[in-house]
Design a protein around this motif. Sequence first.
Motif, PDB file in Angstrom:
ATOM      1  N   ASP A   1       0.843  -1.150   0.075  1.00  0.00           N
ATOM      2  CA  ASP A   1      -0.131   0.062   0.147  1.00  0.00           C
ATOM      3  C   ASP A   1       0.936   1.303  -0.048  1.00  0.00           C
ATOM      4  O   ASP A   1       0.221   2.326   0.391  1.00  0.00           O
ATOM      5  CB  ASP A   1      -1.020  -0.073   0.900  1.00  0.00           C
ATOM      6  N   ARG A   2       2.101   1.182  -0.619  1.00  0.00           N
ATOM      7  CA  ARG A   2       2.833   2.339  -0.735  1.00  0.00           C
ATOM      8  C   ARG A   2       2.190   3.473  -1.650  1.00  0.00           C
ATOM      9  O   ARG A   2       1.634   3.264  -2.504  1.00  0.00           O
ATOM     10  CB  ARG A   2       4.169   1.999  -1.195  1.00  0.00           C
ATOM     11  N   GLY A   3       2.245   4.526  -0.920  1.00  0.00           N
ATOM     12  CA  GLY A   3       1.572   5.653  -1.697  1.00  0.00           C
ATOM     13  C   GLY A   3       0.075   6.005  -1.401  1.00  0.00           C
ATOM     14  O   GLY A   3      -0.334   7.008  -1.907  1.00  0.00           O
ATOM     15  N   SER A   4      -0.698   5.242  -0.564  1.00  0.00           N
ATOM     16  CA  SER A   4      -1.925   5.319  -0.484  1.00  0.00           C
ATOM     17  C   SER A   4      -2.171   6.583   0.404  1.00  0.00           C
ATOM     18  O   SER A   4      -3.268   7.157   0.340  1.00  0.00           O
ATOM     19  CB  SER A   4      -2.466   3.966   0.295  1.00  0.00           C
ATOM     20  N   THR A   5      -1.249   6.774   1.287  1.00  0.00           N
ATOM     21  CA  THR A   5      -1.414   8.051   2.167  1.00  0.00           C
ATOM     22  C   THR A   5      -1.562   9.334   1.491  1.00  0.00           C
ATOM     23  O   THR A   5      -2.264  10.179   1.545  1.00  0.00           O
ATOM     24  CB  THR A   5      -0.424   7.981   3.348  1.00  0.00           C
ATOM     25  N   ALA A   6      -0.356   9.337   0.478  1.00  0.00           N
ATOM     26  CA  ALA A   6      -0.441  10.618  -0.311  1.00  0.00           C
ATOM     27  C   ALA A   6      -1.732  10.615  -1.324  1.00  0.00           C
ATOM     28  O   ALA A   6      -2.212  11.856  -1.306  1.00  0.00           O
ATOM     29  CB  ALA A   6       0.781  10.511  -1.016  1.00  0.00           C
TER      30      ALA A   6
ATOM     31  N   ASP B   1      -4.909   9.303  -0.311  1.00  0.00           N
ATOM     32  CA  ASP B   1      -5.865   9.905   0.630  1.00  0.00           C
ATOM     33  C   ASP B   1      -5.833  11.127   0.884  1.00  0.00           C
ATOM     34  O   ASP B   1      -6.833  11.872   0.877  1.00  0.00           O
ATOM     35  CB  ASP B   1      -5.848   9.224   1.949  1.00  0.00           C
ATOM     36  N   MET B   2      -4.688  11.808   1.146  1.00  0.00           N
ATOM     37  CA  MET B   2      -4.441  13.313   1.432  1.00  0.00           C
ATOM     38  C   MET B   2      -4.915  14.184   0.235  1.00  0.00           C
ATOM     39  O   MET B   2      -5.195  15.266   0.446  1.00  0.00           O
ATOM     40  CB  MET B   2      -3.208  13.490   2.143  1.00  0.00           C
ATOM     41  N   SER B   3      -4.496  13.698  -0.799  1.00  0.00           N
ATOM     42  CA  SER B   3      -4.769  14.562  -1.912  1.00  0.00           C
ATOM     43  C   SER B   3      -6.335  14.821  -2.161  1.00  0.00           C
ATOM     44  O   SER B   3      -6.657  15.539  -2.855  1.00  0.00           O
ATOM     45  CB  SER B   3      -4.060  14.142  -3.332  1.00  0.00           C
ATOM     46  N   MET B   4      -6.944  13.739  -1.806  1.00  0.00           N
ATOM     47  CA  MET B   4      -8.451  13.784  -1.978  1.00  0.00           C
ATOM     48  C   MET B   4      -9.167  14.684  -0.626  1.00  0.00           C
ATOM     49  O   MET B   4     -10.455  15.070  -0.931  1.00  0.00           O
ATOM     50  CB  MET B   4      -9.196  12.367  -2.080  1.00  0.00           C
ATOM     51  N   VAL B   5      -8.550  14.473   0.411  1.00  0.00           N
ATOM     52  CA  VAL B   5      -9.146  15.150   1.789  1.00  0.00           C
ATOM     53  C   VAL B   5      -8.725  16.679   1.989  1.00  0.00           C
ATOM     54  O   VAL B   5      -9.693  17.496   2.245  1.00  0.00           O
ATOM     55  CB  VAL B   5      -8.824  14.304   3.002  1.00  0.00           C
ATOM     56  N   VAL B   6      -7.458  16.814   1.700  1.00  0.00           N
ATOM     57  CA  VAL B   6      -7.197  18.186   1.706  1.00  0.00           C
ATOM     58  C   VAL B   6      -7.762  19.224   1.218  1.00  0.00           C
ATOM     59  O   VAL B   6      -8.220  20.148   1.856  1.00  0.00           O
ATOM     60  CB  VAL B   6      -5.645  18.314   1.580  1.00  0.00           C
ATOM     61  N   PRO B   7      -8.053  19.212   0.057  1.00  0.00           N
ATOM     62  CA  PRO B   7      -8.938  20.317  -0.694  1.00  0.00           C
ATOM     63  C   PRO B   7     -10.286  20.459  -0.147  1.00  0.00           C
ATOM     64  O   PRO B   7     -10.655  21.372   0.063  1.00  0.00           O
ATOM     65  CB  PRO B   7      -8.974  19.788  -2.305  1.00  0.00           C
TER      66      PRO B   7
END
Length: 138
Positions: free
Chosen positions: A21-26, A28-34
Amino acid sequence: MPATRIGRWGQLAGRQWWRDDRGSTALDMSMVVPLVFLLVFTLIQGGIWFHGRSVAHHAAQQAVDAQRAYDAAPGAGAAAAGEFLARMGGSLNGTAVRVSDDGETVTVSVEGTVINLVPGWSGHVRQSVKAPVEKFRP
């Protein structure tokens, strides 16, 4: 015998399960932060709009108080509103003050716009105040 006692930990250590699951945090954050930024800026925009509405109402109240006074000059209300808006330091942009005096009542309407932080938000503010004219009756 040691080769057959690998067990569960040996199997986990041999696989690279932590890379699945490498990169899943980035992502997730790219969807939540905006969405979080939109929520925060909407709350700030609401506060700015309510402040602008309050400024417009107080400017209209100042204008009515000046214009309805006994024997007031014809432009006293607009001058009082302009002075109040100048003291507020540009809380409203593009202000328009309309004063109508029919001899019995004074009506003042103040319009303007506030700054916009949220795209598509209309920052138009309009407030009106109405009061009777003071008269001397012996």
